[in-house]
Design a protein around this motif. Structure first.
Motif, PDB file in Angstrom:
ATOM      1  N   GLY A 105      -8.206  13.272  21.122  1.00 31.63           N
ATOM      2  CA  GLY A 105      -6.820  13.299  20.663  1.00 31.63           C
ATOM      3  C   GLY A 105      -6.643  12.798  19.242  1.00 31.63           C
ATOM      4  O   GLY A 105      -5.817  11.936  18.962  1.00 31.63           O
ATOM      5  N   LYS A 106      -7.381  13.403  18.334  1.00 32.52           N
ATOM      6  CA  LYS A 106      -7.280  12.978  16.935  1.00 32.52           C
ATOM      7  C   LYS A 106      -5.921  13.334  16.341  1.00 32.52           C
ATOM      8  O   LYS A 106      -5.393  12.601  15.501  1.00 32.52           O
ATOM      9  CB  LYS A 106      -8.407  13.625  16.115  1.00 32.52           C
ATOM     10  CG  LYS A 106      -9.765  13.018  16.432  1.00 32.52           C
ATOM     11  CD  LYS A 106     -10.858  13.557  15.543  1.00 32.52           C
ATOM     12  CE  LYS A 106     -11.430  14.866  16.042  1.00 32.52           C
ATOM     13  NZ  LYS A 106     -12.166  14.740  17.308  1.00 32.52           N
ATOM     14  N   THR A 107      -5.366  14.444  16.810  1.00 30.78           N
ATOM     15  CA  THR A 107      -4.072  14.873  16.270  1.00 30.78           C
ATOM     16  C   THR A 107      -3.029  13.765  16.457  1.00 30.78           C
ATOM     17  O   THR A 107      -2.279  13.440  15.538  1.00 30.78           O
ATOM     18  CB  THR A 107      -3.597  16.154  16.983  1.00 30.78           C
ATOM     19  OG1 THR A 107      -4.724  16.972  17.262  1.00 30.78           O
ATOM     20  CG2 THR A 107      -2.601  16.905  16.144  1.00 30.78           C
ATOM     21  N   LEU A 108      -3.012  13.209  17.644  1.00 27.25           N
ATOM     22  CA  LEU A 108      -2.050  12.145  17.929  1.00 27.25           C
ATOM     23  C   LEU A 108      -2.474  10.820  17.285  1.00 27.25           C
ATOM     24  O   LEU A 108      -1.642  10.047  16.815  1.00 27.25           O
ATOM     25  CB  LEU A 108      -1.904  11.969  19.450  1.00 27.25           C
ATOM     26  CG  LEU A 108      -0.832  10.975  19.911  1.00 27.25           C
ATOM     27  CD1 LEU A 108       0.560  11.465  19.515  1.00 27.25           C
ATOM     28  CD2 LEU A 108      -0.907  10.766  21.422  1.00 27.25           C
ATOM     29  N   VAL A 227      -7.980  13.390   6.214  1.00 25.50           N
ATOM     30  CA  VAL A 227      -8.648  14.676   6.373  1.00 25.50           C
ATOM     31  C   VAL A 227      -9.182  14.821   7.801  1.00 25.50           C
ATOM     32  O   VAL A 227     -10.030  14.044   8.231  1.00 25.50           O
ATOM     33  CB  VAL A 227      -9.816  14.796   5.369  1.00 25.50           C
ATOM     34  CG1 VAL A 227     -10.457  16.176   5.469  1.00 25.50           C
ATOM     35  CG2 VAL A 227      -9.343  14.520   3.949  1.00 25.50           C
ATOM     36  N   ASP A 228      -8.651  15.806   8.511  1.00 27.50           N
ATOM     37  CA  ASP A 228      -9.129  16.081   9.872  1.00 27.50           C
ATOM     38  C   ASP A 228     -10.416  16.895   9.754  1.00 27.50           C
ATOM     39  O   ASP A 228     -10.571  17.664   8.817  1.00 27.50           O
ATOM     40  CB  ASP A 228      -8.059  16.866  10.638  1.00 27.50           C
ATOM     41  CG  ASP A 228      -8.361  16.941  12.137  1.00 27.50           C
ATOM     42  OD1 ASP A 228      -9.297  16.251  12.595  1.00 27.50           O
ATOM     43  OD2 ASP A 228      -7.647  17.668  12.846  1.00 27.50           O
ATOM     44  N   GLU A 229     -11.319  16.748  10.705  1.00 28.08           N
ATOM     45  CA  GLU A 229     -12.625  17.414  10.647  1.00 28.08           C
ATOM     46  C   GLU A 229     -13.241  17.137   9.270  1.00 28.08           C
ATOM     47  O   GLU A 229     -13.658  18.036   8.552  1.00 28.08           O
ATOM     48  CB  GLU A 229     -12.488  18.933  10.843  1.00 28.08           C
ATOM     49  CG  GLU A 229     -11.702  19.332  12.080  1.00 28.08           C
ATOM     50  CD  GLU A 229     -12.552  19.443  13.335  1.00 28.08           C
ATOM     51  OE1 GLU A 229     -13.765  19.170  13.269  1.00 28.08           O
ATOM     52  OE2 GLU A 229     -11.979  19.768  14.394  1.00 28.08           O
ATOM     53  N   VAL A 230     -13.251  15.876   8.931  1.00 29.24           N
ATOM     54  CA  VAL A 230     -13.588  15.468   7.559  1.00 29.24           C
ATOM     55  C   VAL A 230     -14.987  15.910   7.136  1.00 29.24           C
ATOM     56  O   VAL A 230     -15.220  16.222   5.965  1.00 29.24           O
ATOM     57  CB  VAL A 230     -13.400  13.939   7.405  1.00 29.24           C
ATOM     58  CG1 VAL A 230     -14.365  13.155   8.269  1.00 29.24           C
ATOM     59  CG2 VAL A 230     -13.512  13.510   5.956  1.00 29.24           C
ATOM     60  N   ARG A 509     -12.443  26.185  16.374  1.00 26.89           N
ATOM     61  CA  ARG A 509     -12.553  24.735  16.289  1.00 26.89           C
ATOM     62  C   ARG A 509     -11.165  24.094  16.163  1.00 26.89           C
ATOM     63  O   ARG A 509     -10.215  24.726  15.761  1.00 26.89           O
ATOM     64  CB  ARG A 509     -13.452  24.310  15.133  1.00 26.89           C
ATOM     65  CG  ARG A 509     -12.843  24.496  13.782  1.00 26.89           C
ATOM     66  CD  ARG A 509     -13.808  24.049  12.720  1.00 26.89           C
ATOM     67  NE  ARG A 509     -13.500  24.735  11.483  1.00 26.89           N
ATOM     68  CZ  ARG A 509     -14.194  24.602  10.389  1.00 26.89           C
ATOM     69  NH1 ARG A 509     -15.257  23.849  10.371  1.00 26.89           N
ATOM     70  NH2 ARG A 509     -13.840  25.240   9.305  1.00 26.89           N
ATOM     71  N   GLY A 510     -11.096  22.867  16.549  1.00 28.63           N
ATOM     72  CA  GLY A 510      -9.808  22.186  16.517  1.00 28.63           C
ATOM     73  C   GLY A 510      -9.042  22.357  17.820  1.00 28.63           C
ATOM     74  O   GLY A 510      -7.994  21.769  18.006  1.00 28.63           O
ATOM     75  N   VAL A 511      -9.560  23.201  18.700  1.00 32.32           N
ATOM     76  CA  VAL A 511      -8.878  23.425  19.971  1.00 32.32           C
ATOM     77  C   VAL A 511      -9.780  22.896  21.081  1.00 32.32           C
ATOM     78  O   VAL A 511     -10.949  23.267  21.149  1.00 32.32           O
ATOM     79  CB  VAL A 511      -8.628  24.934  20.194  1.00 32.32           C
ATOM     80  CG1 VAL A 511      -7.915  25.161  21.514  1.00 32.32           C
ATOM     81  CG2 VAL A 511      -7.829  25.494  19.031  1.00 32.32           C
TER      82      VAL A 511
HETATM   83 MG    MG Z   1      -8.661  18.231  16.415  1.00 33.05          MG
END
Ligand code: MG
Ligand code: ADP
Length: 900
Positions: A105-108, A227-230, A509-511
């Motif tokens: 849960g990186k988004t949150l 940065v997400d998925e840095v 990715r990201g999902v």
């Molecule tokens: Mg993600």
């Protein structure tokens, strides 16, 4: 034995411990915040802002701010931040990388850190890897921010949106995408929080440094970026810079010529290929052969351009393979992304390589382009006052993050314990043996109902495996080269019972993949890797698809001795192990030692790739400093212009005075009056009579100082006279225009020169000297020259811009001399000079449109058209007859200033 890694773990433990104390103080606010009604909660942002202004630091505010974010998430999206997510948020706030596994849960996790850092009011940027995620995440977290009274926007290619719960776009099924209201880019950047991709942020920065009005800048600074998925963005993507370019006019036949030339070479005697380094070099024999064919004595002395073409043609012929590195479709060469296996539509290799491949494939060759602006991701992201990142896989690259970005990695514990089983690699002799084993395993698992995700490294292999599965009657979803939204939908179903998904490395990715009913009991998601990547990190990303949030799961990699990694890098080490284990001819082996040997090989490649990137950064730093200086000057000009003051005028007159005094001092040696006048006329054009008058007038002066003074004053008179004629507003616009345009133009030329310098530097024999040192020195000299040239150009251009309806009026100097600046003549001269030159009453010269290409990694991402209101353009001198006239009259060029 523990070494660096052990120490890392040690300090990580300490870090995690200290994060835990923060969690307790956050929790202490929960009861109180629960009692606030929604209205009250929405005033929290304002309240925190005020308290911050009054002196409470962000660190002081953190516990209550984080607790408020948690409360907002609970109320809006029904997810209460796990403690580990708050630990991650704290890590982000401290400007570090939070390593959190996929599905944690990186988004949150990012939201409390974003909220906190929005308080100073300077904007927070959240960087995602693609446009779909930029929209999804802004829309997904939108309600959380909204509940706190914070605005959030998102920028994607060609569009920008702000989250507005009242707005509803039902064309999307996904609720998260329904409340994004279209706004301008500037509005999106003015929001408290802005989501967007690395490409868009980078390009907006470059575009902002091409505008002619301060108010046209979209970004308002670089305060904080998360940065997400840095690792994907700062490591994988950082290998290739962002480029904005315009097509240049270069003949294309030469590519064909050089391609044919290379065809005549013999692979055994004329060149050598190094697959490991991805280089192809001519041998002595090959060079002689080319010199003979071209009829030159020394190829290396001819010119860089010829040599460059030969090298690109050789690369195209030997290192780039059709259907692996690129495909040919509808007469176009399309790049295949090395990481995702997607077709990169419209993107192109740079430096003529793409053209060389087009020549090799015999398709139409597209023009080479000229760089207008460029920046690397390293340098873009280093501009932020605060930088932080999150990803599932960072720790293997901790050293690089630390050295290049000063980012430390903190490994955040998982919310639930990890129970996934990672089986040791199985190794086969041949690729075909490997693939049939994979197909067998997949069929077996499918039979049982356990979902499988198979990762492949290319489209080709993807399709090959798909074929094998079809023959076995295993139905499956195939994932490559699709759009992100679709991909997301497919991948999200990969955890359902009996699902088989064959995907290129990072498709979707990201999902995250949630398990379907009963799947946990079947063993969870089984991830199969069909090849080890050069970097362990990429393998870990694939594994990370399974075992999220305490789910059961399994992973295994299948390898063959024929795989690229094995052939090129693994060789010795692995065969030693194989011999040691007495690997039989036809049965696969599975042994921890093999996996270890492979990881050893990967480590070597990772180190090698890091060296390359470090090298790039070292070279890049030089350009980066120069760009910052130039963009700094540019920005100052914009700000000055915005204030409508006389500062630029004074500055320009000063520059002119300096130039004049230089002219006079060289005159004092030769005493050639005519020459002095002619030189002066390169600044202020005069007609024939005035020229004679001025010469006579100058002869009256004995002292050079007086002479200088006279000329400087005369010029100031001309300047003021013109200003009276055109009005002060227009005069100010002329100054800005000439100033900025000169900077832009010379800067672009400079970019080219530096590029040549850089590609040529390795070729020069420096007798043991460090090419980087030489490069720095030469680049510095060139930059000094550039700065002088900018001043000189401004001085020599300022009197040559004209406005519509401007009639040159006589200027009377002294009783008998009438000197007339000859504006009309200069205008004509300037129009034949392919340089921007003319300014209009209200707007900066309206010119023909200029196509601008947006490029990354030498691959074109998009094209833009500049030119409606004076943005940088290369084509002022080449206005079409039917285009609007440059003077801004609105009439067609042929009916207005077109020279008869
Ligand atoms: Mg993600
Ligand atoms: P990551 O980016 O780390 O792979 P995502 O942000 O995509 O993970 O989230 C994965 C899933 O976990 C999502 O479905 C999300 O709704 C869920 N999730 C995240 N945090 C929480 C939480 N605190 N409580 C419940 N579900 C959560």
């Amino acid at each position: 034995m523990l070494g660096i890694f052990g120490k890392l773990l040690d300090s990580n433990e300490r870090e995690v411990k200290s994060l835990k104390t923060t969690i307790d103080s956050i929790a202490s606010f929960e009861k109180k915040l629960e009692k606030l009604d929604n209205k009250k909660l929405q005033t929290k942002f304002e309240e925190f802002k005020k308290r911050h202004e009054k002196g409470e630091s962000l660190e002081d505010l953190l516990p209550e701010v984080f607790a408020s974010a948690r409360e907002a998430a609970k109320r809006t999206i029904n997810e209460r931040h796990f403690d580990v997510q708050l630990m991650a948020a704290t890590t982000l706030h401290h400007g570090k990388i939070a390593e959190q596994r996929t599905g944690e849960g990186k988004t949150l996790s990012a939201t409390p850190a974003i909220f906190l850092n929005a308080i100073p009011g300077k904007g927070v940027h959240l960087i995602t890897v693609n446009d779909y995620l930029a929209k999804r995440d802004a829309g997904w977290m939108g309600p959380v921010y909204h509940a706190l009274g914070v605005t959030v926007a998102t920028i994607v290619h060609d569009e920008a949106f702000i989250y507005d719960p009242k707005y509803k776009d039902t064309s999307h099924e996904d609720k998260r995408l329904q409340h994004l209201k279209p706004v301008s880019r500037k509005e999106a950047y003015n929001a408290d929080i802005t989501y967007g991709t690395n490409n868009e942020f980078g390009f907006d920065y470059l575009r902002d440094n091409m505008v002619y009005k301060l108010s046209d800048k979209a970004q308002r600074g670089h305060y904080m970026a998360i940065v997400d998925e840095v690792d994907s963005i700062l490591i994988d993507e950082a290998r290739t810079p962002l480029i904005i370019s315009a097509p240049a006019q270069e003949p294309t036949e030469k590519y064909v010529k050089f391609s044919k030339l290379i065809e005549k070479l013999d692979g055994t005697s004329d060149y050598v290929i190094d697959e490991k380094q991805r280089t192809a070099n001519l041998t002595e024999h090959g060079i002689l052969k080319i010199e003979k064919i071209l009829g030159v004595d020394n190829l290396y002395e001819k010119d860089f351009s010829t040599l460059h073409h030969v090298e690109e043609a050789l690369k195209a012929r030997t290192l780039f393979q059709k259907d692996k590195d690129y495909v040919v479709k509808d007469g176009e060469v399309i790049i295949v992304d090395e990481f995702t296996g997607r077709l990169m539509m419209g993107r192109r290799y740079s430096e003529g390589l793409h053209q060389a491949i087009e020549a090799k494939e015999g398709v139409e060759i597209q023009q080479e382009s000229q760089t207008l602006a460029t920046i690397s991701f390293q340098n873009y992201f280093r501009m932020y006052e605060k930088l932080a990142g999150m990803t599932g896989t960072a720790v293997t690259e901790a050293e690089e993050f630390h050295k290049i970005y000063k980012l430390d990695v903190v490994v955040i514990p998982t919310n639930r314990d990890m129970v996934r089983k990672d089986h040791p690699d199985v190794i086969y002799k041949t690729i075909s043996g490997k693939y049939s084993a994979v197909a067998n395993l997949v069929a077996e698992l499918h039979e049982k109902g356990q979902p499988v995700l198979v990762g492949t490294t290319s489209i080709e292999k993807n399709e090959f495996l798909s074929e094998l599965l079809k023959r076995k009657g295993v139905s499956h979803a195939l994932l490559n080269a699709k759009n992100h939204e679709k991909e997301a939908e497919i991948i999200s179903k990969a955890g359902e019972k009996g699902a088989v998904t064959v995907a290129t490395n990072m498709a979707g990715r990201g999902v995250d993949i949630k398990l379907g009913k009963y799947v946990a009991d079947l063993g969870g998601l089984y991830v199969v890797g069909t090849e080890r990547h050069e970097s362990r990190r990429i393998d870990n990303q694939l594994r990370g698809r399974s075992g999220r949030q305490g789910d059961s799961g399994e992973t295994r990699f299948f390898i063959s001795l024929e795989d690229d990694l094995m052939r090129i890098f693994g060789g010795e080490q692995v065969s030693k192990v194989m011999n040691f284990l007495k690997m039989p001819e036809d049965t696969p082996i599975e042994h921890g030692m093999v996996s270890k040997a492979i990881e050893g090989a990967q480590r070597k490649v990772e180190g090698h790739n890091f060296d390359i990137r470090k090298h790039t950064v070292e070279y890049d730093d030089v350009m980066n400093q120069q760009r910052q200086i130039i963009y700094g000057i540019r920005h100052k000009v914009l700000v000055t212009a915005d204030n409508q003051g006389l500062d630029l005028k004074e500055e320009i007159l000063d520059k002119i005075a300096i130039t004049i005094s230089g002219m006079v001092s060289s005159f004092s040696e030769e005493q050639d009056y005519l020459k002095l006048v002619e030189e002066y006329m390169t600044i202020v054009p005069l007609d024939q009579n005035s020229k004679k008058d001025l010469e006579q007038r100058l002869r009256e002066f004995q002292e050079t100082e007086k002479l200088t003074e006279f000329l400087v004053n005369l010029t100031a008179d001309f300047y003021n006279e013109r200003e009276n004629n055109v009005g002060s507003e227009t005069a100010r616009q002329m100054e800005v225009f000439v100033y900025l345009n000169t900077i832009d133009q010379l800067w672009i030329e400079h970019l080219d020169t530096i590029d040549d310098l850089r590609s040529g530097i390795g070729l020069r024999g420096y007798a043991g000297r460090d090419p980087l040192v030489e490069y720095k020195k030469e680049a510095f000299d060139l930059f000094e020259k550039l700065v002088t040239e900018i001043d000189s150009e401004i001085v020599h251009r300022i009197f040559k811009v004209a406005t519509q309806n401007q009639t040159p009026s006589p200027v009377v100097v002294g009783p008998s001399v009438e000197i007339r600046p000859e504006v009309d003549i200069s205008l004509e001269q300037e129009t034949s000079d392919p340089r921007p030159n003319v300014i209009a009453k209200e707007e900066i010269a309206k010119v023909g449109e200029t196509k601008v290409t947006i490029e990354r990694g030498g691959k074109v991402i998009g094209q833009e058209t500049y030119g409606s209101s004076g943005e940088l353009t290369k084509q002022h001198g080449k206005i079409g007859r039917n285009d609007p006239c440059y003077c801004g009259s609105g009439k067609k060029y042929k009916k207005c200033h077109y020279p008869n």
